[in-house]
Write an enzyme that holds these catalytic residues in place. Structure first.
Site: not given
Length: 464
Positions: A47, A281
């Protein structure tokens, strides 16, 4: 499409809208004519590399006199022969990439690496547009710097693409280089994870707090960007949205600067909820991967797990923020995509299938750091403290908050204590005595759960 070509292939036409956004941010930063906006990425995982490549495509190619993008990564990481062979296959399957490497006189080294006659290095291939954690997705060529001081010392904007477990150490070093700076930089953190500190009192430390503590950069200059972002898909122009969160001063202009036709960035003031959810998450994604593998991708089982884990996430955020952002929009989408296809879900799936073992550690070849493992331990340690006790809805006794988070407890037993196998995650979601997840959410909203001390704030402070 970013710029006017995909994945760094070919030339393009200057984009007036992009130039206008660049000029606006330069003006807000007080940049003089001829002094380029300097953007430095720190860390080159999937990312982090994609995020810098997006900025390079949008601004660093056509507006080199106004913007420069560079990426720091550690030198010396060798590419093994199997990866080099796969990389060669990727190159030869993409005519645009093949032509680009031939033009740059770089193709021959990949031929030699495939044959075992040469060793490639991660920083070397990143210059050609290949991230070691994402070989199948070629990026645009990037300027790579292996000296950390050179990368960051005069940067106007720094992108933290490091795992949360490495953020503190690297930014402590960066802080030493910035001691003489007059104007602090803007820092955008992509890191998803937390640390738990139990002494002198239980508290959570997020990556933005780590950076502020390590560098002395004021928190108003440190922002978090999160959203549903599978890195390879975003670089391949799949539509996505995200939120940049932080103080008023920079989040609105940065949301405009980062917004692109396929990557819509909104802004939000609730830094804590978004950053904590970013860590949570990853925790629950590991369990999602396990459930998927153990039930042969049962949609019913996965949906039951989703309902239960999101109720735990909502419960936990009510401990950390007085009025947390609701789990909706990009927050919900980020949770969903991570449980569906993130590296943490992949890791859980491989563990349950027996294709990986816990003894292999949480840094996996071709994937990077599985940040959910350390986050499981941090959240468990934090929420198991008796000093944070809450009232159990059935027994009415005071218990540690973790007692109301059965999935988190089970993941801790599997991943950290290693007391039980991955099958235990199914037992946790199939417990006949488990109450409706709606009750956990209502309890979180009804009870006064907020603990400002968890963020190192004085009792009664309403602004985390």
């Amino acid at each position: 499409m970013v710029g006017s070509y995909a994945n760094g292939g070919g030339g393009g036409v200057r984009n007036g809208a992009a130039e206008g956004k660049l000029d606006e941010l330069r003006r807000l930063l007080g940049k003089a004519e001829g002094d380029p906006l300097r953007i430095a990425g720190v860390g080159a995982g999937a990312w982090g590399s994609v995020f810098c490549a997006l900025l390079q495509d949008a601004y660093g190619r056509d507006y080199r006199d106004k913007a420069q993008v560079r990426v720091w990564r550690r030198a010396g990481r060798a590419v093994d022969r199997a990866t080099a062979e796969h990389l060669f296959e990727v190159i030869n399957s993409r005519e645009d990439v093949l032509r680009r490497l031939i033009r740059r006189c770089a193709y021959l080294k990949y031929v030699e690496a495939r044959l075992g006659d040469r060793t490639l290095y991660a920083d070397e291939i990143l210059r050609d547009g290949f991230c070691l954690n994402m070989i199948d997705t070629p990026l645009c060529p990037l300027k790579v710097v292996t000296n950390l001081q050179e990368a960051v010392w005069d940067a106007d904007i720094v992108i933290n693409g490091l795992p949360s477990t490495e953020t503190r150490e690297v930014f402590e070093e960066i802080g030493r280089y910035w001691k003489e700076r007059i104007n602090p930089p803007i820092i955008i953190s992509l890191a998803k994870g937390i640390e738990a500190s139990l002494d002198p009192m239980p508290r959570i430390i997020t990556p933005t707090q780590m950076i502020a503590n390590a560098t002395g950069v004021p928190l108003e200059n440190i922002l978090y960007l999160g959203g549903p972002n599978i890195a390879s898909e975003i670089y391949n122009k799949e539509y996505a949205n995200a939120r940049i969160c932080g103080a008023d001063k920079w989040r609105v202009p940065l949301s405009k600067f980062l917004r692109q036709p396929h990557f819509i960035v909104w802004d939000n003031s609730d830094l804590i909820t978004h950053e904590v959810m970013g860590g949570l998450k990853n925790v629950y994604a590991i369990g999602a991967g396990m459930v998927a593998a153990l039930t042969n991708e049962s949609a019913t089982s996965k949906s039951v797990y989703f309902s239960l884990c999101t109720s735990e996430m909502i419960y936990i955020t009510h401990l950390l923020a007085k009025e947390p952002e609701k789990l909706s929009g990009p927050l919900l989408a980020d949770t969903y995509v991570t449980l569906l296809k993130g590296r943490n879900a992949w890791y859980g799936h491989k563990l349950a299938k027996g294709e990986l073992t816990l003894e292999m550690g949480d840094s996996i070849k071709g994937k990077g750091t599985i940040q959910g493992v350390s986050a499981v331990n941090a959240f468990y340690e934090l929420l198991s403290q008796g000093s944070l006790s809450v009232t159990h809805p059935e027994t009415k006794k005071h218990v540690a908050p973790v007692e109301l988070c059965p999935i988190l407890k089970t993941l801790h037993k599997i991943l950290i204590k290693r007391e039980v196998g991955t099958n235990s995650i199914l037992q946790a979601i199939r417990d006949e005595s488990m109450y409706d997840p709606r009750e956990r959410i209502e309890m979180a909203q009804r009870q006064s759960l907020y603990r400002p001390s968890l963020l190192g704030l004085p009792k009664g402070d309403t602004k985390p």
